[in-house]
Design a protein around this motif. Structure first.
Motif, mmCIF file in Angstrom:
data_model
loop_
_atom_site.group_PDB
_atom_site.id
_atom_site.type_symbol
_atom_site.label_atom_id
_atom_site.label_comp_id
_atom_site.label_asym_id
_atom_site.label_seq_id
_atom_site.Cartn_x
_atom_site.Cartn_y
_atom_site.Cartn_z
ATOM 1 N N ARG A 85 -26.223 91.374 -17.467
ATOM 2 C CA ARG A 85 -24.989 92.155 -17.683
ATOM 3 C C ARG A 85 -23.960 91.770 -16.621
ATOM 4 N N THR A 86 -24.403 91.666 -15.380
ATOM 5 C CA THR A 86 -23.566 91.267 -14.246
ATOM 6 C C THR A 86 -24.364 90.267 -13.417
ATOM 7 N N ALA A 87 -23.731 89.202 -12.977
ATOM 8 C CA ALA A 87 -24.443 88.229 -12.143
ATOM 9 C C ALA A 87 -24.868 88.888 -10.839
ATOM 10 N N ILE A 88 -26.119 88.663 -10.452
ATOM 11 C CA ILE A 88 -26.679 89.257 -9.241
ATOM 12 C C ILE A 88 -27.173 88.139 -8.331
ATOM 13 N N GLN A 89 -26.819 88.237 -7.057
ATOM 14 C CA GLN A 89 -27.334 87.283 -6.069
ATOM 15 C C GLN A 89 -28.600 87.875 -5.495
ATOM 16 N N GLU A 90 -29.739 87.251 -5.758
ATOM 17 C CA GLU A 90 -31.023 87.718 -5.220
ATOM 18 C C GLU A 90 -31.047 87.518 -3.714
ATOM 19 N N ARG A 91 -31.652 88.452 -3.017
ATOM 20 C CA ARG A 91 -31.810 88.324 -1.579
ATOM 21 C C ARG A 91 -32.918 87.337 -1.279
ATOM 22 N N LEU A 92 -32.682 86.481 -0.317
ATOM 23 C CA LEU A 92 -33.671 85.439 0.017
ATOM 24 C C LEU A 92 -34.679 85.895 1.044
ATOM 25 N N LEU A 93 -34.465 87.000 1.697
ATOM 26 C CA LEU A 93 -35.389 87.497 2.711
ATOM 27 C C LEU A 93 -36.364 88.473 2.120
#
Length: 93
Positions: A85-93
């Motif tokens: 629905r909305t682009a999400i930036q996954e957390r890398l930590l």
């Protein structure tokens, strides 16, 4: 011996995640739900809500790597949507 604790079976997607809060239903060209009968129209609306972890609107049928299931839920693997629905930036930590 007591009765076993009943388990709720839900998809491994946002709808079964601790971070998901339901807000409503919206038009969705990738609506995964099937027709209730052969003569019924194909559903076009999918539940959506807000992800408290990512701070974004998500369809209940989305999958992310930060999924935290609700307690006592038996998860069923499902295929992810072609687009969120909305682009999400996954957390890398």
């Amino acid at each position: 011996m007591g009765m076993p604790e009943p388990q709720l079976q839900m998809p491994r997607s946002c709808i079964s995640c601790h971070h998901y809060r339901h807000e409503g239903y919206d038009q969705d060209k990738h609506c995964p739900f099937s027709r209730s009968s052969a003569s019924a129209p194909k559903p076009t609306r999918t539940p959506y809500g807000r992800c408290g972890l990512h701070g974004a609107e998500v369809f209940a049928t989305e999958i992310c790597n930060s999924h935290e299931p609700e307690p006592f839920v038996h998860l069923v693997d499902v295929t992810n949507r072609p687009e969120p629905r909305t682009a999400i930036q996954e957390r890398l930590l």
